[in-house]
Motif scaffolding. Sequence first.
Motif, PDB file in Angstrom:
ATOM      1  N   ASP A   1       0.828  -1.212   0.000  1.00 19.57           N
ATOM      2  CA  ASP A   1       0.000   0.000   0.000  1.00 19.57           C
ATOM      3  C   ASP A   1       0.857   1.254   0.000  1.00 19.57           C
ATOM      4  O   ASP A   1       0.549   2.243  -0.685  1.00 19.57           O
ATOM      5  CB  ASP A   1      -0.929   0.009   1.211  1.00 19.57           C
ATOM      6  N   GLY A   2       1.945   1.227   0.759  1.00 19.83           N
ATOM      7  CA  GLY A   2       2.831   2.380   0.821  1.00 19.83           C
ATOM      8  C   GLY A   2       3.475   2.674  -0.524  1.00 19.83           C
ATOM      9  O   GLY A   2       3.580   3.839  -0.938  1.00 19.83           O
ATOM     10  N   LEU A   3       3.919   1.616  -1.216  1.00 20.89           N
ATOM     11  CA  LEU A   3       4.537   1.824  -2.529  1.00 20.89           C
ATOM     12  C   LEU A   3       3.526   2.374  -3.526  1.00 20.89           C
ATOM     13  O   LEU A   3       3.852   3.273  -4.320  1.00 20.89           O
ATOM     14  CB  LEU A   3       5.121   0.510  -3.054  1.00 20.89           C
ATOM     15  N   GLU A   4       2.308   1.868  -3.490  1.00 19.53           N
ATOM     16  CA  GLU A   4       1.283   2.368  -4.408  1.00 19.53           C
ATOM     17  C   GLU A   4       1.001   3.843  -4.155  1.00 19.53           C
ATOM     18  O   GLU A   4       0.905   4.640  -5.096  1.00 19.53           O
ATOM     19  CB  GLU A   4       0.007   1.533  -4.267  1.00 19.53           C
ATOM     20  N   ARG A   5       0.901   4.221  -2.888  1.00 18.88           N
ATOM     21  CA  ARG A   5       0.668   5.624  -2.553  1.00 18.88           C
ATOM     22  C   ARG A   5       1.854   6.483  -2.982  1.00 18.88           C
ATOM     23  O   ARG A   5       1.677   7.592  -3.516  1.00 18.88           O
ATOM     24  CB  ARG A   5       0.428   5.781  -1.050  1.00 18.88           C
ATOM     25  N   LEU A   6       3.057   5.968  -2.771  1.00 23.14           N
ATOM     26  CA  LEU A   6       4.246   6.727  -3.138  1.00 23.14           C
ATOM     27  C   LEU A   6       4.288   6.992  -4.641  1.00 23.14           C
ATOM     28  O   LEU A   6       4.529   8.126  -5.068  1.00 23.14           O
ATOM     29  CB  LEU A   6       5.505   5.971  -2.710  1.00 23.14           C
ATOM     30  N   VAL A   7       4.049   5.970  -5.450  1.00 27.19           N
ATOM     31  CA  VAL A   7       4.102   6.145  -6.903  1.00 27.19           C
ATOM     32  C   VAL A   7       3.044   7.140  -7.362  1.00 27.19           C
ATOM     33  O   VAL A   7       3.307   7.992  -8.222  1.00 27.19           O
ATOM     34  CB  VAL A   7       3.943   4.791  -7.628  1.00 27.19           C
ATOM     35  N   HIS A   8       1.865   7.079  -6.773  1.00 24.89           N
ATOM     36  CA  HIS A   8       0.817   8.044  -7.143  1.00 24.89           C
ATOM     37  C   HIS A   8       1.256   9.468  -6.806  1.00 24.89           C
ATOM     38  O   HIS A   8       0.993  10.407  -7.573  1.00 24.89           O
ATOM     39  CB  HIS A   8      -0.491   7.702  -6.433  1.00 24.89           C
ATOM     40  N   GLU A   9       1.932   9.639  -5.679  1.00 27.99           N
ATOM     41  CA  GLU A   9       2.429  10.970  -5.317  1.00 27.99           C
ATOM     42  C   GLU A   9       3.543  11.410  -6.270  1.00 27.99           C
ATOM     43  O   GLU A   9       3.603  12.575  -6.688  1.00 27.99           O
ATOM     44  CB  GLU A   9       2.942  10.972  -3.870  1.00 27.99           C
ATOM     45  N   LEU A  10       4.431  10.485  -6.603  1.00 27.43           N
ATOM     46  CA  LEU A  10       5.566  10.822  -7.457  1.00 27.43           C
ATOM     47  C   LEU A  10       5.140  11.215  -8.866  1.00 27.43           C
ATOM     48  O   LEU A  10       5.860  11.953  -9.553  1.00 27.43           O
ATOM     49  CB  LEU A  10       6.541   9.639  -7.537  1.00 27.43           C
ATOM     50  N   GLU A  11       3.991  10.730  -9.291  1.00 24.63           N
ATOM     51  CA  GLU A  11       3.488  11.110 -10.609  1.00 24.63           C
ATOM     52  C   GLU A  11       3.277  12.619 -10.716  1.00 24.63           C
ATOM     53  O   GLU A  11       3.438  13.205 -11.792  1.00 24.63           O
ATOM     54  CB  GLU A  11       2.159  10.400 -10.889  1.00 24.63           C
ATOM     55  N   HIS A  12       2.902  13.229  -9.601  1.00 21.42           N
ATOM     56  CA  HIS A  12       2.455  14.624  -9.649  1.00 21.42           C
ATOM     57  C   HIS A  12       3.395  15.597  -8.936  1.00 21.42           C
ATOM     58  O   HIS A  12       3.374  16.794  -9.231  1.00 21.42           O
ATOM     59  CB  HIS A  12       1.053  14.737  -9.034  1.00 21.42           C
TER      60      HIS A  12
END
Length: 229
Positions: free
Chosen positions: A108-119
């Motif tokens: 879950d943490g990695l998924e949230r991180l990648v979504h943040e890194l997109e923007h």
Amino acid sequence: MTNQAGGYMEKILTISIAAYNAENDISRCLESMVSTTVANQLEVIVVNDGSKDKTLQVAKEYKDRYPNIVSIIDKDNGGHGSTINASIRVATGKYYKIVDSDDWVDKDGLERLVHELEHVDVDLVLNPYHDVNAATLKRNNQINPFTTKAVVGKICDTENVEDIVIYMHSTTFRTSIIKKMGAIIDEHCFYVDMEYTIFPLKNVNTYICYDFPVYQYLMGTATQSMNKN
């Protein structure tokens, strides 16, 4: 990798995995990444550092199953720093993170991180990480890279860094920052964490802290460099 329209899809995050005699652990590490909903946005580079066991064979199995996600660098043994140097040269993701082969990431943490890194558009991203008991695989502590939650979720500049602590396991650098640093980590030695976290800072102007953990740091194994024996 291409998107549905046939165009190139940028990798958001390069993850460099240092692997030496890791046949018993590396599947857990890789599975924590390829099983996420953001797997196709990852560039996972396994750097086989002259392993004498079946580490390379296991890595190849994952590369065969996930050819657009997993790649391999197979090299002579040079130590942890050499694996960082090797992957820096070929990394293509927007951001860059290091994970050791006996550790893993929180899905879950990695998924949230990648979504943040997109923007997000900063040079350094900091997340908490967990210490994990090697015998029980239970999380012991959450280590936060910030001393006050006032900085969480805010883009800050490096003129004010009193409220953060930069642990290697917390860091995700913009890849262009890492490439400016170049392949300069000492090889054939232990404890290059400080080099990796300090050397890039001269090129870091902005950072952001998040309060959700990503890295899962296994503590208490007989073979890790932190073991006194």
